[in-house]
Scaffold this active site. Structure first.
Site, mmCIF file in Angstrom:
data_model
loop_
_atom_site.group_PDB
_atom_site.id
_atom_site.type_symbol
_atom_site.label_atom_id
_atom_site.label_comp_id
_atom_site.label_asym_id
_atom_site.label_seq_id
_atom_site.Cartn_x
_atom_site.Cartn_y
_atom_site.Cartn_z
ATOM 1 N N GLU A 356 0.852 -1.187 0.000
ATOM 2 C CA GLU A 356 0.000 0.000 0.000
ATOM 3 C C GLU A 356 0.891 1.240 0.000
ATOM 4 O O GLU A 356 1.865 1.309 0.755
ATOM 5 C CB GLU A 356 -0.878 -0.093 1.242
ATOM 6 C CG GLU A 356 -1.284 1.175 1.883
ATOM 7 C CD GLU A 356 -1.907 0.933 3.276
ATOM 8 O OE1 GLU A 356 -2.241 -0.222 3.630
ATOM 9 O OE2 GLU A 356 -2.027 1.907 4.019
ATOM 10 N N HIS A 441 -2.716 -5.932 10.888
ATOM 11 C CA HIS A 441 -3.604 -6.980 10.369
ATOM 12 C C HIS A 441 -3.453 -8.295 11.130
ATOM 13 O O HIS A 441 -3.113 -9.318 10.543
ATOM 14 C CB HIS A 441 -3.300 -7.255 8.886
ATOM 15 C CG HIS A 441 -3.465 -6.073 7.980
ATOM 16 N ND1 HIS A 441 -2.951 -6.031 6.700
ATOM 17 C CD2 HIS A 441 -4.101 -4.894 8.174
ATOM 18 C CE1 HIS A 441 -3.265 -4.875 6.146
ATOM 19 N NE2 HIS A 441 -3.953 -4.160 7.013
ATOM 20 N N ASN A 479 -5.325 -6.281 2.438
ATOM 21 C CA ASN A 479 -5.946 -5.771 3.667
ATOM 22 C C ASN A 479 -7.200 -6.593 3.957
ATOM 23 O O ASN A 479 -7.975 -6.886 3.049
ATOM 24 C CB ASN A 479 -6.305 -4.298 3.483
ATOM 25 C CG ASN A 479 -5.202 -3.518 2.792
ATOM 26 O OD1 ASN A 479 -4.835 -3.821 1.662
ATOM 27 N ND2 ASN A 479 -4.661 -2.555 3.464
#
Ligand code: FAD
Length: 503
Positions: A356, A441, A479
């Site tokens: 990202e 995460h 994600n």
């Protein structure tokens, strides 16, 4: 005195919990949700519900004296973190284990309150590899589209992305990736991009353009309180109790008796009580759910819980890194906190990564490109119950982050070589270019098909279910919240049809 009874009890108010409560409520089942964090709906002295990353106050962190931001220094100076005064029930928690800090959201909406809103769907081949027992056709035809629609996932207008100064940082990183031969992709989000455009024109109050994200967004983000949880309350069958932590679970008749501890916003315990239920759904997140189950097994309140509980935890291969750009390559002084592009090197057979392109929204030119890379890391951590602290301990060695670091380094070494740039070493303490000692995460701890059956039913415990990220075995490649949501939709549809039909 008998404990009050509710047919269904849901622990937590994050993705898995919110999906479950909505579907239970819509099926006419009276449901109570228990959330240890606050309901974030009251403005502070500044007229805002949430504080910004640039000016954090007590609302920022869950019972800390000082903020613990992911980037701990800037130009090697300790200027990022702030003293907070009396510890308070703020929105972002960082749970620190010996080699791993795990960030989680606290409040009605769980992680949806603090996350970047990135809403990708995993590559089907990798999803099938990680969760082979799940019918991928049903997921990709039905539950992923349902999750995206319910969550309010939207995509940025490509013309806007190409011209707006607030994504200059993303375009700079994209150009660098392309020059090094990598592909990039646009990532959908639950932040309303139409709102963002109006923010830029100063037609509405700024949020993504005011440095708001990890301590909450005052506008623009469709967090769970605006989607699933609003709908759940709208059924008339769901209630939410806040600042209340579930502490214990024991069997009672055919159902469960759950211990509760209610606090005030400064952490003072104001009440201990119990509630009984027929069906108990755990949605306290990877660490919260795993800890509740481990405690129940190890203190003997549910001694027959499966041995697999506590296993299979991973970081989704999270690594953060930053590059130092040339002076002629500025990234912009006004940056949207909401990421919208990623470098997609997932199909690399040796060093898969999905990075990202993250903002560094400090309001001045930094010449830095920041990234949160998701990599393949086959290492798994394990939780055990600690009788002294009454908490779950995570066993994760520093060496277990090495596969993540290698994949990220492969990608960014190549980009640096192509562009003639270097790493920023001033952002993480210890002159490090990479940080793989924290994650956003957390996944696993009560794996689908191991600790539970194929639909989240805890083995040998009728009426006890896991609904959240603890079901997922450590890695997804993107994600995770769209997947957590879609999986919860799939599981509760099955459970409603087969276990709860005639209540
Ligand atoms: P959670 O959302 O963690 O919810 C669990 C809830 O349970 C919390 O509200 C917690 O307070 C509550 N709880 C825990 N224990 C108890 C207890 N004992 N009693 C009562 N309540 C309890 N994911 C993405 O997909 N895209 C992103 O852009 C993204 N960015 C992120 C950025 C940050 C800073 C962070 C921290 C995370 C990010 N994530 C992102 C990850 C995502 O938010 C999580 O994967 C997701 O929230 C996990 O969902 P969950 O349902 O498992 O639990």
């Amino acid at each position: 005195e008998a404990a009050p009874y509710v047919p269904a009890l849901v622990v937590g108010t994050g993705y898995g919990a919110a999906v479950t409560a909505l579907r239970l409520g819509a099926a006419g089942i009276r449901t109570t949700m228990i959330e240890m964090g606050q309901l974030w709906n009251t403005a502070g002295k500044d007229g805002k519900v949430f504080c910004s990353t640039l000016n954090p106050d007590r609302r920022s962190m869950w019972f800390q004296r000082r903020t613990k931001a992911p980037l701990d220094t800037f130009l090697w100076l300790d200027v990022v973190n702030r003293d907070l005064g009396t510890p308070y029930a703020g929105i972002l928690d960082r749970i620190d284990f010996p080699n791993m800090g795990v960030y989680v959201g606290r409040g009605v909406g769980g992680g949806s309150l603090v996350n970047g809103g990135m809403a990708p769907t995993p590559q089907r081949a990798y999803f099938e590899k990680m969760l082979p027992q799940v019918d991928a056709d049903a997921m990709y035809k039905r539950y992923f589209p349902l999750a995206r629609r319910m969550l309010g996932v939207n995509a940025i207008d490509p013309r806007y992305l190409e011209q707006t100064p607030v994504y200059k940082y993303a375009r700079v990183s994209r150009r660098h990736a392309h020059q090094a031969g990598f592909r990039t992709s646009v990532v959908p989000n639950v932040y309303d991009f139409n709102y963002l455009r109006r923010e830029e024109k100063k037609q509405v109050p700024r949020s993504a353009l005011a440095g708001e994200v990890i301590y909450g967004n005052n506008h623009g983000k469709q967090s769970l309180d605006k989607t699933y949880l609003a709908d759940a309350l709208g059924t008339g069958n769901v209630t939410i109790r806040t600042l209340t932590r579930v502490t214990t679970i024991r069997k009672q008749g055919k159902g469960y008796l759950v211990g509760l501890e209610q606090i005030d916003a400064w952490g003072k315990v104001i009440r201990r009580s119990e509630i009984s239920c027929s069906s108990l759904f755990l949605g306290a997140g990877s660490i919260g759910t795993t800890e509740l189950l481990l405690r129940a097994r190890e203190t003997g309140t549910l001694p027959d819980l499966p041995a697999a509980i506590g296993n299979g935890w991973g970081t989704n291969g999270n690594v953060m890194t930053a590059r130092a750009n040339h002076l002629w390559d500025p990234t912009g002084t006004l940056q949207s906190t909401i990421p919208t592009l990623a470098i997609d090197n997932w199909n690399d057979p040796k060093h898969p990564s999905f990075a990202e392109i993250a903002p560094l929204p400090v309001g001045l030119e930094t010449w830095a490109s920041l990234y949160l890379a998701i990599t393949v890391n086959p290492e798994r951590g394990r939780f055990t119950y600690n009788h002294h602290t009454d908490r779950a301990d995570l066993h994760w060695s520093a060496g277990q982050s090495t596969p993540s670091l290698r994949s990220a380094q492969f990608l960014f070494d190549k980009i640096n070589k192509a562009i003639g740039t270097t790493y920023r070493r001033d952002l993480f303490t210890g002159n490090r270019a990479f940080a793989a000692d924290f994650c956003y995460h957390p996944l696993g701890g009560a794996l689908l098909g191991k600790a539970t059956d194929n639909y989240g039913r805890v083995r040998n415990h009728p009426g006890l279910y896991v609904t959240d990220s603890s079901l997922i075995p450590g890695s997804l490649g993107v994600n995770p919240f769209v997947t957590i949501t879609a999986l919860a939709e799939r599981n509760i549809a099955h459970v409603l049809a087969s276990d709860l039909k005639r209540r």
